[in-house]
Write a protein that holds these residues in place. Structure first.
Motif, PDB file in Angstrom:
ATOM      1  N   HIS A 251       0.893  -1.318   0.065  1.00  0.00           N
ATOM      2  CA  HIS A 251      -0.057   0.056  -0.050  1.00  0.00           C
ATOM      3  C   HIS A 251       0.832   1.205  -0.060  1.00  0.00           C
ATOM      4  CE1 HIS A 251      -3.944   1.744   0.760  1.00  0.00           C
ATOM      5  NE2 HIS A 251      -3.566   2.353   1.752  1.00  0.00           N
ATOM      6  N   LEU A 252       1.939   1.273   0.689  1.00  0.00           N
ATOM      7  CA  LEU A 252       2.709   2.309   1.042  1.00  0.00           C
ATOM      8  C   LEU A 252       3.705   2.427  -0.528  1.00  0.00           C
ATOM      9  CD1 LEU A 252       4.099   1.712   4.328  1.00  0.00           C
ATOM     10  CD2 LEU A 252       2.778   3.648   3.973  1.00  0.00           C
ATOM     11  N   ARG A 253       4.011   1.503  -0.929  1.00  0.00           N
ATOM     12  CA  ARG A 253       4.849   1.570  -2.244  1.00  0.00           C
ATOM     13  C   ARG A 253       4.021   2.148  -3.352  1.00  0.00           C
ATOM     14  NH1 ARG A 253       9.258  -2.315  -2.342  1.00  0.00           N
ATOM     15  NH2 ARG A 253      11.118  -0.993  -1.277  1.00  0.00           N
ATOM     16  N   ARG A 254       2.779   1.608  -3.337  1.00  0.00           N
ATOM     17  CA  ARG A 254       1.815   2.264  -4.472  1.00  0.00           C
ATOM     18  C   ARG A 254       1.409   3.645  -4.371  1.00  0.00           C
ATOM     19  NH1 ARG A 254      -0.476  -2.706  -3.650  1.00  0.00           N
ATOM     20  NH2 ARG A 254      -2.258  -1.582  -2.514  1.00  0.00           N
ATOM     21  N   HIS A 255       1.353   4.100  -3.089  1.00  0.00           N
ATOM     22  CA  HIS A 255       0.674   5.342  -2.958  1.00  0.00           C
ATOM     23  C   HIS A 255       1.729   6.671  -2.173  1.00  0.00           C
ATOM     24  CE1 HIS A 255      -3.189   3.729  -4.023  1.00  0.00           C
ATOM     25  NE2 HIS A 255      -2.841   2.890  -3.243  1.00  0.00           N
ATOM     26  N   VAL A 256       2.828   6.349  -1.863  1.00  0.00           N
ATOM     27  CA  VAL A 256       3.678   7.157  -1.202  1.00  0.00           C
ATOM     28  C   VAL A 256       4.898   7.251  -2.167  1.00  0.00           C
ATOM     29  CG1 VAL A 256       5.085   7.979   0.727  1.00  0.00           C
ATOM     30  CG2 VAL A 256       3.046   6.654   1.211  1.00  0.00           C
ATOM     31  N   ARG A 257       5.244   8.922  -2.532  1.00  0.00           N
ATOM     32  CA  ARG A 257       6.254   9.080  -3.485  1.00  0.00           C
ATOM     33  C   ARG A 257       7.347   8.539  -2.993  1.00  0.00           C
ATOM     34  NH1 ARG A 257       8.779  13.415  -1.792  1.00  0.00           N
ATOM     35  NH2 ARG A 257       7.775  14.620  -0.069  1.00  0.00           N
ATOM     36  N   PRO A 258       8.363   8.113  -3.979  1.00  0.00           N
ATOM     37  CA  PRO A 258       9.547   7.473  -3.743  1.00  0.00           C
ATOM     38  C   PRO A 258      10.550   8.376  -2.735  1.00  0.00           C
ATOM     39  CG  PRO A 258       9.244   7.157  -5.863  1.00  0.00           C
ATOM     40  CD  PRO A 258       7.943   8.081  -5.478  1.00  0.00           C
ATOM     41  N   GLY A 259      10.388   9.571  -2.822  1.00  0.00           N
ATOM     42  CA  GLY A 259      11.448  10.466  -2.100  1.00  0.00           C
ATOM     43  C   GLY A 259      10.677  10.485  -0.620  1.00  0.00           C
ATOM     44  N   ARG A 260       9.537  10.429  -0.466  1.00  0.00           N
ATOM     45  CA  ARG A 260       9.054  10.301   1.070  1.00  0.00           C
ATOM     46  C   ARG A 260       9.543   9.136   1.643  1.00  0.00           C
ATOM     47  NH1 ARG A 260       3.280  10.954   3.724  1.00  0.00           N
ATOM     48  NH2 ARG A 260       3.958  11.583   5.898  1.00  0.00           N
ATOM     49  N   LEU A 261       9.416   7.993   0.924  1.00  0.00           N
ATOM     50  CA  LEU A 261       9.768   6.845   1.367  1.00  0.00           C
ATOM     51  C   LEU A 261      11.151   6.697   1.867  1.00  0.00           C
ATOM     52  CD1 LEU A 261       7.850   4.199  -0.831  1.00  0.00           C
ATOM     53  CD2 LEU A 261       7.460   4.865   1.475  1.00  0.00           C
ATOM     54  N   LEU A 262      12.147   7.260   1.016  1.00  0.00           N
ATOM     55  CA  LEU A 262      13.478   7.565   1.231  1.00  0.00           C
ATOM     56  C   LEU A 262      13.764   8.377   2.700  1.00  0.00           C
ATOM     57  CD1 LEU A 262      15.180   8.170  -1.889  1.00  0.00           C
ATOM     58  CD2 LEU A 262      15.449   6.126  -0.616  1.00  0.00           C
ATOM     59  N   ASP A 263      12.846   9.370   2.888  1.00  0.00           N
ATOM     60  CA  ASP A 263      12.891  10.129   4.119  1.00  0.00           C
ATOM     61  C   ASP A 263      12.478   9.296   5.378  1.00  0.00           C
ATOM     62  OD1 ASP A 263      13.873  12.400   2.407  1.00  0.00           O
ATOM     63  OD2 ASP A 263      12.222  13.528   2.506  1.00  0.00           O
ATOM     64  N   LEU A 264      11.437   8.698   4.994  1.00  0.00           N
ATOM     65  CA  LEU A 264      10.932   7.870   6.321  1.00  0.00           C
ATOM     66  C   LEU A 264      11.832   6.758   6.482  1.00  0.00           C
ATOM     67  CD1 LEU A 264       7.340   7.739   4.586  1.00  0.00           C
ATOM     68  CD2 LEU A 264       7.885   9.033   6.792  1.00  0.00           C
ATOM     69  N   ALA A 265      12.516   6.419   5.659  1.00  0.00           N
ATOM     70  CA  ALA A 265      13.374   5.275   6.242  1.00  0.00           C
ATOM     71  C   ALA A 265      14.392   5.882   6.967  1.00  0.00           C
ATOM     72  CB  ALA A 265      14.399   4.759   4.752  1.00  0.00           C
ATOM     73  N   ALA A 266      15.054   7.149   6.683  1.00  0.00           N
ATOM     74  CA  ALA A 266      16.229   7.793   7.615  1.00  0.00           C
ATOM     75  C   ALA A 266      15.416   8.048   8.939  1.00  0.00           C
ATOM     76  CB  ALA A 266      16.450   9.206   6.683  1.00  0.00           C
ATOM     77  N   GLN A 267      14.096   8.335   8.776  1.00  0.00           N
ATOM     78  CA  GLN A 267      13.481   8.753  10.378  1.00  0.00           C
ATOM     79  C   GLN A 267      13.347   7.489  11.131  1.00  0.00           C
ATOM     80  OE1 GLN A 267       9.553  10.451   9.859  1.00  0.00           O
ATOM     81  NE2 GLN A 267      10.455  11.935   8.151  1.00  0.00           N
ATOM     82  N   VAL A 268      12.941   6.300  10.611  1.00  0.00           N
ATOM     83  CA  VAL A 268      12.787   5.112  11.259  1.00  0.00           C
ATOM     84  C   VAL A 268      14.224   4.764  11.503  1.00  0.00           C
ATOM     85  CG1 VAL A 268      12.652   2.645  10.767  1.00  0.00           C
ATOM     86  CG2 VAL A 268      11.021   4.084  10.053  1.00  0.00           C
ATOM     87  N   LEU A 269      15.201   4.739  10.953  1.00  0.00           N
ATOM     88  CA  LEU A 269      16.628   4.374  11.362  1.00  0.00           C
ATOM     89  C   LEU A 269      17.060   5.387  12.536  1.00  0.00           C
ATOM     90  CD1 LEU A 269      18.246   3.321   8.089  1.00  0.00           C
ATOM     91  CD2 LEU A 269      17.503   1.799   9.915  1.00  0.00           C
ATOM     92  N   ASP A 270      16.832   6.512  12.396  1.00  0.00           N
ATOM     93  CA  ASP A 270      17.124   7.416  13.434  1.00  0.00           C
ATOM     94  C   ASP A 270      16.308   7.212  14.562  1.00  0.00           C
ATOM     95  OD1 ASP A 270      18.617  10.033  14.399  1.00  0.00           O
ATOM     96  OD2 ASP A 270      16.472  10.843  14.516  1.00  0.00           O
ATOM     97  N   LEU A 271      15.171   6.967  14.549  1.00  0.00           N
ATOM     98  CA  LEU A 271      14.242   6.762  15.795  1.00  0.00           C
ATOM     99  C   LEU A 271      14.941   5.429  16.347  1.00  0.00           C
ATOM    100  CD1 LEU A 271      11.473   6.999  17.563  1.00  0.00           C
ATOM    101  CD2 LEU A 271      10.574   5.356  15.984  1.00  0.00           C
ATOM    102  N   GLN A 272      15.132   4.238  15.529  1.00  0.00           N
ATOM    103  CA  GLN A 272      15.586   3.091  16.299  1.00  0.00           C
ATOM    104  C   GLN A 272      17.202   3.459  16.976  1.00  0.00           C
ATOM    105  OE1 GLN A 272      15.261   0.448  12.704  1.00  0.00           O
ATOM    106  NE2 GLN A 272      13.416  -0.180  13.500  1.00  0.00           N
ATOM    107  N   ARG A 273      17.828   4.204  16.285  1.00  0.00           N
ATOM    108  CA  ARG A 273      19.286   4.493  16.541  1.00  0.00           C
ATOM    109  C   ARG A 273      19.129   5.007  18.013  1.00  0.00           C
ATOM    110  NH1 ARG A 273      20.302   7.389  12.808  1.00  0.00           N
ATOM    111  NH2 ARG A 273      20.880   5.818  11.240  1.00  0.00           N
ATOM    112  N   ARG A 274      18.243   6.252  18.171  1.00  0.00           N
ATOM    113  CA  ARG A 274      18.211   6.814  19.504  1.00  0.00           C
ATOM    114  C   ARG A 274      17.497   5.936  20.454  1.00  0.00           C
ATOM    115  NH1 ARG A 274      14.362  10.433  18.732  1.00  0.00           N
ATOM    116  NH2 ARG A 274      13.989  10.248  16.593  1.00  0.00           N
ATOM    117  N   ALA A 275      16.370   5.203  20.052  1.00  0.00           N
ATOM    118  CA  ALA A 275      15.730   4.219  21.128  1.00  0.00           C
ATOM    119  C   ALA A 275      16.829   3.053  21.640  1.00  0.00           C
ATOM    120  CB  ALA A 275      14.676   3.292  20.612  1.00  0.00           C
ATOM    121  N   ALA A 276      17.811   2.603  20.731  1.00  0.00           N
ATOM    122  CA  ALA A 276      18.701   1.628  21.164  1.00  0.00           C
ATOM    123  C   ALA A 276      19.700   2.338  22.066  1.00  0.00           C
ATOM    124  CB  ALA A 276      19.418   1.241  19.737  1.00  0.00           C
TER     125      ALA A 276
END
Length: 158
Positions: A130-155
């Motif tokens: 659903h995300l791949r079909r409807h979210v633009r690729p640039g935003r998916l790249l930004d969201l990947a960075a947000q996820v990794l940052d969140l996980q880095r901070r939580a770890a």
């Protein structure tokens, strides 16, 4: 051991790529718990518990809210995934609380593995697609960075 910093890469992995890689690592860790023994098994189990917690935290805070924004079945898809996550979380909490030496640990790990991997497959099939079909690729790249940052901070905070 899972380290969100190792996933920084070159910025070409999008949100779905990052989450799929984590699903693969979770599956691998379940297999290593199944065949492991002694301290090595305990370390792998601890890594599994840590990765599941980091993964679900990122999904609750970043992935699911974005999926809800997408027109169509976003709310239904997310609600189903949240119900599965609650079930897996309760199973994991019970298992981790009882400890690896508790009677029935082996069977409980098998049940947890089945529930967690079923949940992961549903995410991949419904939410991630659903995300791949409807979210633009640039935003998916930004969201990947947000996820990794969140996980880095939580770890780091743990």
């Amino acid at each position: 051991m899972f380290d969100p910093q190792e996933r920084e890469g070159n910025g070409t992995e999008d949100l779905v790529d990052v989450l799929l890689a984590q699903h693969a690592r979770i599956e691998e860790l379940f297999l290593l718990v199944a065949v492991g023994t002694g301290d090595a098994r305990r370390e792998v189990f601890e890594e599994l518990v840590r990765l599941l917690a980091l993964h679900e935290k990122a999904e609750r805070q970043i992935v699911h809210p974005v999926a809800r924004e997408v027109p169509g079945a976003g709310d239904v898809v997310v609600e189903d995934r949240l119900a599965e996550e609650r079930q897996v979380g309760e199973m994991l909490e019970d298992l981790a609380g009882a400890g690896m030496d508790a009677p029935g640990f082996e069977e409980a790990v098998v049940r947890l593995r089945e529930a967690a991997l079923r949940h992961a497959r549903y995410e991949e099939r419904y939410e991630f697609a659903h995300l791949r079909r409807h979210v633009r690729p640039g935003r998916l790249l930004d969201l990947a960075a947000q996820v990794l940052d969140l996980q880095r901070r939580a770890a780091t905070a743990a």
